[in-house]
Scaffold this motif. Structure first.
Motif, PDB file in Angstrom:
ATOM      1  N   LYS A 157       0.863  -1.172   0.000  1.00 55.43           N
ATOM      2  CA  LYS A 157       0.000   0.000   0.000  1.00 55.43           C
ATOM      3  C   LYS A 157       0.900   1.221   0.000  1.00 55.43           C
ATOM      4  O   LYS A 157       1.875   1.272   0.743  1.00 55.43           O
ATOM      5  N   MET A 158       0.585   2.185  -0.857  1.00 52.54           N
ATOM      6  CA  MET A 158       1.372   3.415  -0.903  1.00 52.54           C
ATOM      7  C   MET A 158       0.466   4.618  -0.706  1.00 52.54           C
ATOM      8  O   MET A 158      -0.634   4.663  -1.242  1.00 52.54           O
ATOM      9  N   ILE A 159       0.970   5.561   0.069  1.00 55.92           N
ATOM     10  CA  ILE A 159       0.290   6.836   0.270  1.00 55.92           C
ATOM     11  C   ILE A 159       1.142   7.893  -0.421  1.00 55.92           C
ATOM     12  O   ILE A 159       2.297   8.099  -0.069  1.00 55.92           O
ATOM     13  N   ILE A 160       0.559   8.537  -1.438  1.00 56.95           N
ATOM     14  CA  ILE A 160       1.272   9.495  -2.257  1.00 56.95           C
ATOM     15  C   ILE A 160       0.853  10.896  -1.833  1.00 56.95           C
ATOM     16  O   ILE A 160      -0.328  11.226  -1.862  1.00 56.95           O
ATOM     17  N   LYS A 161       1.821  11.709  -1.438  1.00 52.04           N
ATOM     18  CA  LYS A 161       1.525  13.090  -1.050  1.00 52.04           C
ATOM     19  C   LYS A 161       1.958  14.008  -2.179  1.00 52.04           C
ATOM     20  O   LYS A 161       3.091  13.973  -2.630  1.00 52.04           O
ATOM     21  N   LEU A 162       1.006  14.826  -2.646  1.00 51.47           N
ATOM     22  CA  LEU A 162       1.281  15.757  -3.733  1.00 51.47           C
ATOM     23  C   LEU A 162       1.509  17.159  -3.192  1.00 51.47           C
ATOM     24  O   LEU A 162       1.143  17.476  -2.061  1.00 51.47           O
ATOM     25  N   ARG A 163       2.091  17.995  -4.026  1.00 49.54           N
ATOM     26  CA  ARG A 163       2.261  19.402  -3.642  1.00 49.54           C
ATOM     27  C   ARG A 163       0.903  20.063  -3.527  1.00 49.54           C
ATOM     28  O   ARG A 163      -0.096  19.569  -4.048  1.00 49.54           O
ATOM     29  N   SER A 164       0.842  21.190  -2.858  1.00 47.35           N
ATOM     30  CA  SER A 164      -0.437  21.808  -2.501  1.00 47.35           C
ATOM     31  C   SER A 164      -1.281  22.227  -3.701  1.00 47.35           C
ATOM     32  O   SER A 164      -2.493  22.249  -3.621  1.00 47.35           O
ATOM     33  N   ASN A 165      -0.686  22.543  -4.833  1.00 51.36           N
ATOM     34  CA  ASN A 165      -1.475  23.003  -5.978  1.00 51.36           C
ATOM     35  C   ASN A 165      -1.783  21.881  -6.973  1.00 51.36           C
ATOM     36  O   ASN A 165      -2.279  22.138  -8.047  1.00 51.36           O
ATOM     37  N   SER A 166      -1.498  20.632  -6.636  1.00 53.20           N
ATOM     38  CA  SER A 166      -1.719  19.503  -7.534  1.00 53.20           C
ATOM     39  C   SER A 166      -2.844  18.616  -7.002  1.00 53.20           C
ATOM     40  O   SER A 166      -3.097  18.577  -5.809  1.00 53.20           O
ATOM     41  N   PHE A 167      -3.499  17.895  -7.922  1.00 52.51           N
ATOM     42  CA  PHE A 167      -4.516  16.919  -7.504  1.00 52.51           C
ATOM     43  C   PHE A 167      -4.638  15.850  -8.582  1.00 52.51           C
ATOM     44  O   PHE A 167      -4.262  16.040  -9.728  1.00 52.51           O
ATOM     45  N   ILE A 168      -5.180  14.695  -8.185  1.00 50.39           N
ATOM     46  CA  ILE A 168      -5.448  13.572  -9.076  1.00 50.39           C
ATOM     47  C   ILE A 168      -6.937  13.323  -9.050  1.00 50.39           C
ATOM     48  O   ILE A 168      -7.521  13.206  -7.969  1.00 50.39           O
ATOM     49  N   PRO A 169      -7.594  13.202 -10.198  1.00 50.96           N
ATOM     50  CA  PRO A 169      -9.017  12.828 -10.190  1.00 50.96           C
ATOM     51  C   PRO A 169      -9.174  11.463  -9.514  1.00 50.96           C
ATOM     52  O   PRO A 169      -8.419  10.536  -9.800  1.00 50.96           O
ATOM     53  N   LEU A 170     -10.133  11.357  -8.617  1.00 44.22           N
ATOM     54  CA  LEU A 170     -10.226  10.178  -7.745  1.00 44.22           C
ATOM     55  C   LEU A 170     -10.645   8.918  -8.481  1.00 44.22           C
ATOM     56  O   LEU A 170     -10.044   7.875  -8.314  1.00 44.22           O
ATOM     57  N   PHE A 171     -11.667   8.965  -9.299  1.00 43.46           N
ATOM     58  CA  PHE A 171     -12.195   7.746  -9.904  1.00 43.46           C
ATOM     59  C   PHE A 171     -11.791   7.676 -11.368  1.00 43.46           C
ATOM     60  O   PHE A 171     -12.463   8.190 -12.234  1.00 43.46           O
ATOM     61  N   LEU A 172     -10.651   7.036 -11.617  1.00 46.24           N
ATOM     62  CA  LEU A 172     -10.177   6.828 -12.992  1.00 46.24           C
ATOM     63  C   LEU A 172     -10.104   5.341 -13.257  1.00 46.24           C
ATOM     64  O   LEU A 172      -9.760   4.559 -12.394  1.00 46.24           O
ATOM     65  N   ASN A 173     -10.407   4.918 -14.473  1.00 48.07           N
ATOM     66  CA  ASN A 173     -10.296   3.511 -14.860  1.00 48.07           C
ATOM     67  C   ASN A 173      -9.010   3.285 -15.597  1.00 48.07           C
ATOM     68  O   ASN A 173      -8.523   4.027 -16.307  1.00 48.07           O
TER      69      ASN A 173
END
Length: 88
Positions: free
Chosen positions: A72-88
């Motif tokens: 299991k990995m927890i990825i921390k992004l910089r404050s101005n970045s984001f990943i769309p949660l539900f991607l296939n």
């Protein structure tokens, strides 16, 4: 390089989303540096840090045979970045 298996959705992982941290199950052979480069290339974001832990294989039951161990990995992004949660 294998991509993450699936995103982990639990109460804790939802709380971590507020801190711009994303949780995912990955292949046990995947390293932090490979995961970081994969995330940065695919989603075009900057990764600040990654925490990883091994997940033990669960007990197999008649109803649930999907109990393989992994990582299991927890990825921390910089404050101005984001990943769309539900991607296939």
């Amino acid at each position: 390089m294998d991509k993450p298996r699936n995103q982990l959705i639990t109460e804790k992982s939802i709380r971590l989303l507020q801190q711009n941290q994303y949780t995912s199950h990955v292949d046990s052979k995947l390293t932090k540096t490979e995961m970081k480069s994969w995330i940065e290339q695919i989603f075009d974001v900057k990764v600040e840090g990654i925490n990883s832990s091994r997940v033990r294989a669960g007990r197999k039951t008649r109803l649930n045979s999907n109990s393989a161990g992994g990582r299991k990995m927890i990825i921390k992004l910089r404050s101005n970045s984001f990943i769309p949660l539900f991607l296939n």
